[in-house]
Write a protein that holds these residues in place. Structure first.
Motif, PDB file in Angstrom:
ATOM      1  N   SER A  35     -16.553 -38.264 -18.749  1.00  0.00           N
ATOM      2  CA  SER A  35     -16.800 -36.899 -19.213  1.00  0.00           C
ATOM      3  C   SER A  35     -17.390 -36.040 -18.100  1.00  0.00           C
ATOM      4  CB  SER A  35     -17.744 -36.930 -20.418  1.00  0.00           C
ATOM      5  OG  SER A  35     -18.073 -35.628 -20.820  1.00  0.00           O
ATOM      6  N   ARG A  36     -18.348 -36.594 -17.376  1.00  0.00           N
ATOM      7  CA  ARG A  36     -19.003 -35.874 -16.277  1.00  0.00           C
ATOM      8  C   ARG A  36     -17.999 -35.574 -15.163  1.00  0.00           C
ATOM      9  NH1 ARG A  36     -22.170 -33.008 -17.029  1.00  0.00           N
ATOM     10  NH2 ARG A  36     -21.558 -31.650 -15.400  1.00  0.00           N
TER      11      ARG A  36
ATOM     12  N   PRO B 239     -21.213 -39.231 -10.137  1.00  0.00           N
ATOM     13  CA  PRO B 239     -21.464 -38.220 -11.165  1.00  0.00           C
ATOM     14  C   PRO B 239     -22.934 -37.930 -11.399  1.00  0.00           C
ATOM     15  CG  PRO B 239     -20.865 -40.282 -12.189  1.00  0.00           C
ATOM     16  CD  PRO B 239     -20.659 -40.444 -10.696  1.00  0.00           C
ATOM     17  N   TYR B 240     -23.799 -38.729 -10.854  1.00  0.00           N
ATOM     18  CA  TYR B 240     -25.236 -38.533 -11.062  1.00  0.00           C
ATOM     19  C   TYR B 240     -25.863 -37.749  -9.922  1.00  0.00           C
ATOM     20  CZ  TYR B 240     -25.022 -42.538  -7.979  1.00  0.00           C
ATOM     21  OH  TYR B 240     -24.717 -43.373  -6.942  1.00  0.00           O
TER      22      TYR B 240
ATOM     23  N   ARG C 186     -26.303 -34.711  -9.321  1.00  0.00           N
ATOM     24  CA  ARG C 186     -27.133 -33.579  -9.711  1.00  0.00           C
ATOM     25  C   ARG C 186     -28.257 -33.984 -10.657  1.00  0.00           C
ATOM     26  NH1 ARG C 186     -22.975 -28.720 -10.962  1.00  0.00           N
ATOM     27  NH2 ARG C 186     -21.741 -28.931  -9.096  1.00  0.00           N
ATOM     28  N   MET C 187     -28.301 -35.234 -11.003  1.00  0.00           N
ATOM     29  CA  MET C 187     -29.312 -35.691 -11.949  1.00  0.00           C
ATOM     30  C   MET C 187     -30.542 -36.189 -11.208  1.00  0.00           C
ATOM     31  SD  MET C 187     -26.838 -37.715 -14.581  1.00  0.00           S
ATOM     32  CE  MET C 187     -28.199 -38.279 -15.578  1.00  0.00           C
TER      33      MET C 187
ATOM     34  N   TRP D 277     -19.467 -41.544 -20.526  1.00  0.00           N
ATOM     35  CA  TRP D 277     -20.253 -40.428 -19.980  1.00  0.00           C
ATOM     36  C   TRP D 277     -19.801 -40.128 -18.553  1.00  0.00           C
ATOM     37  CZ3 TRP D 277     -23.394 -39.672 -15.796  1.00  0.00           C
ATOM     38  CH2 TRP D 277     -24.113 -38.468 -15.782  1.00  0.00           C
ATOM     39  N   VAL D 278     -19.570 -41.174 -17.764  1.00  0.00           N
ATOM     40  CA  VAL D 278     -19.105 -40.996 -16.385  1.00  0.00           C
ATOM     41  C   VAL D 278     -17.779 -40.237 -16.381  1.00  0.00           C
ATOM     42  CG1 VAL D 278     -18.226 -42.215 -14.344  1.00  0.00           C
ATOM     43  CG2 VAL D 278     -20.312 -43.017 -15.477  1.00  0.00           C
TER      44      VAL D 278
ATOM     45  N   TYR E  10     -14.500 -43.291  -8.653  1.00  0.00           N
ATOM     46  CA  TYR E  10     -15.858 -43.675  -9.057  1.00  0.00           C
ATOM     47  C   TYR E  10     -16.084 -45.169  -8.807  1.00  0.00           C
ATOM     48  CZ  TYR E  10     -19.768 -44.921 -12.051  1.00  0.00           C
ATOM     49  OH  TYR E  10     -20.951 -45.433 -12.523  1.00  0.00           O
TER      50      TYR E  10
ATOM     51  N   THR F 179     -15.659 -32.830 -16.247  1.00  0.00           N
ATOM     52  CA  THR F 179     -16.366 -31.548 -16.275  1.00  0.00           C
ATOM     53  C   THR F 179     -16.513 -30.989 -14.864  1.00  0.00           C
ATOM     54  OG1 THR F 179     -17.567 -32.188 -18.278  1.00  0.00           O
ATOM     55  CG2 THR F 179     -18.534 -30.423 -16.945  1.00  0.00           C
ATOM     56  N   GLU F 180     -16.918 -31.830 -13.925  1.00  0.00           N
ATOM     57  CA  GLU F 180     -17.085 -31.387 -12.542  1.00  0.00           C
ATOM     58  C   GLU F 180     -15.737 -31.019 -11.918  1.00  0.00           C
ATOM     59  OE1 GLU F 180     -19.976 -30.792 -10.988  1.00  0.00           O
ATOM     60  OE2 GLU F 180     -21.056 -31.413 -12.775  1.00  0.00           O
TER      61      GLU F 180
END
Length: 141
Positions: free
Chosen positions: A37-38, A107-108, A110-111, A34-35, A100, A41-42
């Motif tokens: 992928s995020r 990556p978090y 914006r979460m 997920w990291v 990372y 995407t960013e």
């Protein structure tokens, strides 16, 4: 598990980078795929600049690692990578995971947690209804 529309890719990423990123992801309760992928995407969207172009010299043996991305994200990241003179998508993925692992990207960012979301979307008291002598300041959502 890939999200809808994502396809599995297998960029070659150094073992030490994968393990370091995996350790950080695990400590944050996030799946490493997920990291990745995020981050892709960013990066493809132009909201994540490359912190530096090279990874650590101790990247270790490189082999194909499963990552997931939509065709649009992969193509967008590939286009930006080419303009940034990064030699391959494998190198880009390794650079992003290395950043990372070092804590250079988050990556978090914006979460928010469910509690934070509820606090942000909860009705606000009308201006002038706070405790005596105070006036709540409206916060833009």
């Amino acid at each position: 598990m890939p999200a809808t529309g994502e396809a599995e890719r297998a960029p070659n990423i150094g073992g030490a980078v994968w393990e370091a990123a995996g350790a950080r992801a695990k400590s944050e309760g996030l799946p490493l795929i997920w990291v990745m992928s995020r981050a892709l995407t960013e990066y493809a969207a132009g909201t994540l600049p490359l912190p530096r172009i090279t990874t650590s010299t101790r990247a270790g043996n490189r082999r194909g690692r499963s990552v997931f991305a939509t065709n649009d994200v992969w193509a967008g990241a590939d286009e930006r990578r080419t303009k940034a003179a990064v030699r391959s998508m494998s190198a880009l993925c390794e650079i992003l995971l290395d950043a990372y692992a070092r804590g250079d990207i988050h990556p978090y960012a914006r979460m928010v947690t469910t509690a934070q979301r509820e606090a942000l979307t909860a009705p606000r008291p009308p201006v002038g209804t706070g405790p005596a002598g105070t006036t709540p300041v409206p916060v833009a959502a």
